[in-house]
Design a protein around this motif. Structure first.
Motif, PDB file in Angstrom:
ATOM      1  N   GLY A 170       0.819  -1.210   0.000  1.00  0.00           N
ATOM      2  CA  GLY A 170       0.000   0.000   0.000  1.00  0.00           C
ATOM      3  C   GLY A 170       0.852   1.259   0.000  1.00  0.00           C
ATOM      4  N   VAL A 171       1.920   1.222   0.766  1.00  0.00           N
ATOM      5  CA  VAL A 171       2.783   2.398   0.860  1.00  0.00           C
ATOM      6  C   VAL A 171       3.382   2.732  -0.507  1.00  0.00           C
ATOM      7  N   ILE A 172       3.893   1.707  -1.170  1.00  0.00           N
ATOM      8  CA  ILE A 172       4.527   1.962  -2.470  1.00  0.00           C
ATOM      9  C   ILE A 172       3.495   2.424  -3.490  1.00  0.00           C
ATOM     10  N   ARG A 173       2.331   1.815  -3.419  1.00  0.00           N
ATOM     11  CA  ARG A 173       1.267   2.244  -4.329  1.00  0.00           C
ATOM     12  C   ARG A 173       0.939   3.720  -4.078  1.00  0.00           C
ATOM     13  N   TRP A 174       0.897   4.085  -2.817  1.00  0.00           N
ATOM     14  CA  TRP A 174       0.593   5.483  -2.487  1.00  0.00           C
ATOM     15  C   TRP A 174       1.678   6.423  -3.003  1.00  0.00           C
ATOM     16  N   ILE A 175       2.915   6.015  -2.819  1.00  0.00           N
ATOM     17  CA  ILE A 175       4.031   6.845  -3.294  1.00  0.00           C
ATOM     18  C   ILE A 175       3.915   7.058  -4.799  1.00  0.00           C
ATOM     19  N   ARG A 176       3.656   5.953  -5.502  1.00  0.00           N
ATOM     20  CA  ARG A 176       3.502   6.044  -6.957  1.00  0.00           C
ATOM     21  C   ARG A 176       2.379   6.986  -7.337  1.00  0.00           C
ATOM     22  N   ARG A 177       1.256   6.794  -6.653  1.00  0.00           N
ATOM     23  CA  ARG A 177       0.054   7.519  -7.011  1.00  0.00           C
ATOM     24  C   ARG A 177       0.171   9.007  -6.659  1.00  0.00           C
ATOM     25  N   SER A 178       0.670   9.264  -5.449  1.00  0.00           N
ATOM     26  CA  SER A 178       0.666  10.649  -4.983  1.00  0.00           C
ATOM     27  C   SER A 178       1.600  11.513  -5.816  1.00  0.00           C
ATOM     28  N   GLY A 179       2.615  10.887  -6.377  1.00  0.00           N
ATOM     29  CA  GLY A 179       3.496  11.625  -7.275  1.00  0.00           C
ATOM     30  C   GLY A 179       4.292  12.725  -6.584  1.00  0.00           C
ATOM     31  N   ARG A 180       3.923  13.039  -5.355  1.00  0.00           N
ATOM     32  CA  ARG A 180       4.596  14.143  -4.704  1.00  0.00           C
ATOM     33  C   ARG A 180       5.977  13.745  -4.211  1.00  0.00           C
ATOM     34  N   LEU A 181       6.095  12.452  -3.951  1.00  0.00           N
ATOM     35  CA  LEU A 181       7.373  11.989  -3.442  1.00  0.00           C
ATOM     36  C   LEU A 181       7.942  10.975  -4.407  1.00  0.00           C
ATOM     37  N   ASP A 182       9.143  11.092  -4.676  1.00  0.00           N
ATOM     38  CA  ASP A 182       9.824  10.063  -5.433  1.00  0.00           C
ATOM     39  C   ASP A 182      10.461   9.147  -4.399  1.00  0.00           C
ATOM     40  N   ASP A 183      10.675   7.886  -4.733  1.00  0.00           N
ATOM     41  CA  ASP A 183      11.293   7.074  -3.705  1.00  0.00           C
ATOM     42  C   ASP A 183      12.771   7.401  -3.531  1.00  0.00           C
TER      43      ASP A 183
END
Lengths: 336, 336
Positions: free
Chosen positions: A267-280
């Motif tokens: 879920g966390v990675i999906r959120w990161i991808r989706r939110s676009g605000r943060l790059d990993d």
DNA sequence: AATTCTTGCTTCATCGATTGAGCAAGCTAG
DNA sequence: CTAGCTTGCTCAATCGATGAAGCAAGAATT
């Protein structure tokens, strides 16, 4: 093929008739104690041959009804959708078989009612011992087993009424947190307080991990931000939603996250991808659990691998020693 | 607690004595057909109450011995270490329970002897039906079941003697190959022939996928390099070794790879990391199977997700319809 | 009042394998 | 020649739940 038995299944009585002998001789031969029962090896051979020809298969129900011990060992497990539980189940089956036990396993989806129902069913099948893995309410299960005179053990999550084998969550979480903080420092040049996400605040593992998380922060003289501790449950969507909520509140996100399971990590990675605000690349992650692809593709996501073989050895050790007093055995996880 | 029964487990005879009635009345009440057997509701209530108090649990062995149908359904499965089999098992348990069946599942590690032994054990437990998932030698299992008058079905890998539900491997592989080739073109500007890795050349799925792989190459007018077809088995290490061997032979590696399972993919990625000669930016990957982390972190690794719910619905449809003639039902996989 | 019907149980055989007890035939010892 | 032992089996009870058949007491019908 002359072993066609279209109507009914072959029984020892059928074999006895074919061999011109008695059912008890057949039984003795088939379960291997014919020497003790003084059956001649000629008759034994003959019976074995006929049994083979007829494709005889023991009726376990009848056999177990008569015998005192069932040699069945049960396990309930929350899910099959991650490597941790997958390897527990696979190794458990193996170790049980090695010991001449028949393993039956059932998945209860973290649902307390299903757990109880599954436990009751296992008792009906005369399990000699029941392992409750990651159970929501292990003590209710133990009570039920005790009432039926059956031993039970807890694995992964501890209970107060039966022996429990769990990971050393505190030490593991402390070390994992330390590593995430170090990685933050190295990669981003900042060592801010981290965010904790996933798990249930009410379960022992999660609260111990939060304790380790706090301790590691204290070790570095860092504060912990209370609204960055999100024990939002295990499902991926719950992690996504929790992060959404936090972002909505306009809270600045942490540079690093401690993720409490691979399922939450999804879920966390999906959120990161989706939110676009943060790059990993701006965010350092660590996860209390292991997955081969995260470890290979996760670009520096720190992982803790729970020591499944170690834990299961302890479990079988306790089964064999007959231990039943409620103690908690902690097995250190492997830091990769 | 007054339900202490330290010595033996409570039986219907114990309950009968406590209730001042007969065992058959107790039995009728507990299995719900007391109306049919004209037991008064007062007696029924009384018996229920006593059973509750005593923590009574049915002896399934005795019950099954007497009844005609066991309501047990068995499944053998090769491994629990990937999402495909994990979700098969989890959904199978669910669907079985929904239908009032008791699922028993065992893992056979792709070992033909273990498969047979497990099947025999399941027959001993009087399964009504056995699902052989990804079995190495499904027909031997079917023969054994037929001999015992038990139905069997194949899942994931087909057999010649029982109905089989499998993915449409040819179409899926053709489409996956097409996509990998397109990605090669887009990302690297070259559309070379791909490498195929993983699986067993002898199994139906692998050979169908190779057929789809060839067909997709033909669709683009591309040749297939025969020594780039590596059906080296399923374990990660086997994939690593196969790639090592190929590299040793001094063969130029392809720009893209068709990986036949997530398990093989693990080996492939490890090899890429280790060999250092290729960055995954120089190499386009696709995998016939799905994993959430590969799909999230794999940086464009194309995945095919087999339609597990679709396949299991077909399986239960066949069980319910009583079908037993050996036909192969192909379920199209989901292209993500 | 005699017969039939209904209600509410109990009795008992059964499922298939296991196992203690027992029995007949052959062998040995005295 | 007979008591006692050994060998190689069979008999029958048993495990716990189930359900067909049966039975006794009361209610309804003729």
């Amino acid at each position: 093929m002359n072993h066609v038995k279209q109507s009914k299944r072959t029984t020892i009585y059928d074999l006895a008739e074919l061999a011109g002998t008695s059912a008890s001789a057949v039984s003795a031969v088939l379960n291997g104690n014919w020497k003790k029962r003084r059956i001649s090896s000629q008759l034994a051979d003959k019976i074995m041959k006929i049994a083979e020809e007829q494709g005889y298969a023991l009726n376990m129900q009848a056999s177990l009804l008569r015998r005192e011990k069932s040699h069945i060992i049960g396990m309930i497990v929350p899910k099959y959708d991650n490597r941790y539980f997958g390897s527990i189940v696979e190794l458990f089956e193996d170790m049980a078989r090695e010991r001449g036990l028949f393993p039956i396993i059932t998945c209860t989806r973290r649902d307390p009612e299903l757990e109880m129902e599954a436990a009751r069913t296992m008792l009906s099948y005369q399990v000699e011992c029941l392992i409750a893995t990651g159970a929501t309410d292990p003590d209710r299960i133990t009570e039920m087993c005790t009432g039926a005179g059956v031993r039970s053990l807890n694995l992964d999550l501890p209970g107060a009424l039966a022996p429990s084998v769990i990971s050393d969550n505190f030490a593991g979480a402390r070390e994992l947190t330390r590593r995430i903080l170090m990685n933050c420092d190295e990669r981003l040049g900042k060592k801010g307080p981290l965010l904790f996400i996933g798990g249930r605040g009410s379960d022992h593992n999660t609260s111990e991990r939060i304790r380790g998380f706090r301790q590691a922060h204290a070790d570095f003289g860092l504060p912990v931000e209370e609204d960055h501790i999100l024990a939002c449950g295990y499902a991926p969507e719950k992690a996504e939603r929790a992060l959404d909520d936090l972002a909505l509140k306009g809270n600045a996100l942490a540079y690093g996250m401690f993720v409490n399971s691979t399922i939450s990590l999804e879920g966390v990675i999906r959120w990161i991808r989706r939110s676009g605000r943060l790059d990993d690349r701006d965010l350092v992650l660590g996860c209390f659990d292991w997955d081969p692809f995260v470890s290979l593709l996760g670009n520096g996501i720190e992982m803790v691998r729970q020591n499944v073989p170690g834990m299961l050895h302890k479990v079988f050790e306790m089964i064999e020693s007959g231990a039943s007093k409620p103690e908690v055995i902690q097995v250190p996880p492997l830091m990769l």
